[in-house]
Design a protein around this motif. Structure first.
Motif, short mmCIF file in Angstrom:
data_model
loop_
_atom_site.label_atom_id
_atom_site.label_comp_id
_atom_site.label_asym_id
_atom_site.label_seq_id
_atom_site.Cartn_x
_atom_site.Cartn_y
_atom_site.Cartn_z
N ILE A 220 0.84 -1.20 0.00
CA ILE A 220 0.00 0.00 0.00
C ILE A 220 0.87 1.24 0.00
O ILE A 220 0.64 2.20 -0.76
CB ILE A 220 -0.95 -0.02 1.21
CG1 ILE A 220 -1.99 -1.14 1.06
CG2 ILE A 220 -1.64 1.33 1.37
CD1 ILE A 220 -2.78 -1.41 2.32
N ALA A 221 1.90 1.24 0.84
CA ALA A 221 2.81 2.39 0.90
C ALA A 221 3.57 2.56 -0.41
O ALA A 221 3.82 3.70 -0.85
CB ALA A 221 3.78 2.23 2.07
N ARG B 243 1.37 4.26 -2.78
CA ARG B 243 1.28 5.69 -2.45
C ARG B 243 2.46 6.45 -3.04
O ARG B 243 2.29 7.57 -3.57
CB ARG B 243 1.22 5.85 -0.93
CG ARG B 243 0.83 7.23 -0.44
CD ARG B 243 0.71 7.24 1.08
NE ARG B 243 -0.28 6.26 1.54
CZ ARG B 243 -0.02 5.29 2.41
NH1 ARG B 243 1.19 5.12 2.90
NH2 ARG B 243 -0.98 4.46 2.77
N ALA C 81 1.99 7.08 -6.80
CA ALA C 81 0.80 7.84 -7.21
C ALA C 81 1.09 8.98 -8.17
O ALA C 81 0.27 9.23 -9.08
CB ALA C 81 0.06 8.36 -5.97
N PRO D 180 -9.31 6.14 2.43
CA PRO D 180 -7.97 5.55 2.31
C PRO D 180 -7.37 5.02 3.60
O PRO D 180 -6.81 3.92 3.61
CB PRO D 180 -7.15 6.69 1.73
CG PRO D 180 -8.12 7.47 0.92
CD PRO D 180 -9.41 7.41 1.69
N ALA E 228 -6.67 1.10 4.12
CA ALA E 228 -5.33 0.56 4.40
C ALA E 228 -5.37 -0.35 5.62
O ALA E 228 -4.74 -1.42 5.63
CB ALA E 228 -4.34 1.69 4.59
N GLY F 50 -3.20 1.76 -2.94
CA GLY F 50 -2.30 2.74 -2.34
C GLY F 50 -2.04 3.93 -3.23
O GLY F 50 -1.73 5.03 -2.74
N ALA F 51 -2.16 3.73 -4.54
CA ALA F 51 -1.89 4.80 -5.49
C ALA F 51 -3.02 5.81 -5.59
O ALA F 51 -2.95 6.75 -6.39
CB ALA F 51 -1.60 4.21 -6.87
N SER F 52 -4.07 5.65 -4.78
CA SER F 52 -5.22 6.54 -4.85
C SER F 52 -5.61 7.03 -3.47
O SER F 52 -5.52 6.30 -2.48
CB SER F 52 -6.42 5.81 -5.47
OG SER F 52 -7.60 6.59 -5.38
N SER F 53 -6.08 8.27 -3.40
CA SER F 53 -6.60 8.84 -2.16
C SER F 53 -8.12 8.92 -2.19
O SER F 53 -8.72 9.64 -1.38
CB SER F 53 -6.00 10.23 -1.93
OG SER F 53 -6.32 11.09 -3.01
#
Length: 265
Positions: free
Chosen positions: A153-154, A157, A160, A206, A210, A240-243
């Motif tokens: 997930i990190a 991020r 992103a 998000p 997570a 993780g690439a999305s908020s």
């Protein structure tokens, strides 16, 4: 600066081996193939490149294919001879590979570029359906062999910013991946329970998403569906690439089990 809309990140079921290129008299794979074919039209713009996180490549740290013309890895077994002659001649993107690795290194991850490795079937099989013209550069990303959901997930991020640069981030796996349970009628209610949980977790904000994804193994029937989680972990990178909350993008039944795909705006 790229002023076009950011592309989503996706988690797609990539099917079973070369399933879309074999006889399918019962139409088992037809809904999934239709979904994949419809992906280009569902995007606000044509991707400048595609970064695919495959459940079929694990490394220590993260790695990205950096070849200009990566070969195909026919990493499936026992299928008809013609399925070992498939071609997908999209170019690689060494600059994207280096850019993605640098984003991860800057965020504190171990990451590098592999200039020799080809694309496994988690990459070329679904892309051959979704983007048959093979005119968009492709880079494959490995999973860290820890399969730690929070780590992935990190990593998503950190990647992103690529979405704003015209890169489509695709997690390629399966939301159900217990090879011994496919076709077993007892598996359907387990797959439905996990699918319901997974869809709710994907749609959460998000931070909550997570937390839920990090504890996926405690979800209903989590370990029944994923005795080993390598086919689920690409979802973590895409999320993780999305908020933004995720959307259920595909749902179907394959070999008596429920499978799903997700989109993160």
């Amino acid at each position: 600066m790229d002023t076009d809309p950011a592309l989503p990140s996706l988690f797609i079921p990539h099917g079973g081996g070369p399933c879309f290129f074999m006889d399918d008299p019962q139409g088992m794979w037809t809904p999934l193939a239709d979904y994949l074919r419809g992906l280009p039209a569902s995007l606000a713009r044509k991707p400048k490149a595609i970064l695919v996180v495959s459940g079929h490549w694990e490394t220590r740290g993260f790695s990205f294919t950096g070849g200009e013309n990566p070969p195909l890895l026919f990493d499936y077994y026992g299928f008809p001879p013609h399925t070992y002659e498939l071609r997908y001649d999209a170019p690689g993107d060494p600059d994207l590979a280096k850019r993605a690795a640098a984003l991860l290194v800057d965020a504190g991850f171990a990451a590098g570029v592999d200039y020799e490795r080809g694309w496994d079937h988690g990459v070329f099989v679904p892309l051959k359906v979704a983007f048959p013209d093979a005119d968009i550069p492709v880079v494959e990303m490995s999973l860290d062999r820890s399969l730690d959901p929070a780590l992935h997930i990190a990593a998503g991020r950190a990647l992103a910013p690529l979405r704003d640069e015209g890169v489509l981030i695709v997690g390629s796996g399966m939301s159900f991946h217990n090879m011994r349970a496919y076709g077993d009628p007892r598996a359907l209610p387990y797959s439905q329970a996990f699918d319901q949980w997974l869809t709710g977790a994907a749609a959460a904000e998000p931070a909550e998403r997570a937390r839920l994804f990090a504890g996926w193994a405690d979800a209903p029937a989590g370990r029944v569906l994923h005795p080993r989680e390598e086919h689920l972990i690409p979802l973590m990178v895409a999320a993780g690439a999305s908020s933004a909350p995720g959307e259920h993008d595909f749902g179907g039944t394959v070999m008596g089990t429920r499978i799903s795909g997700y989109r993160f705006g």
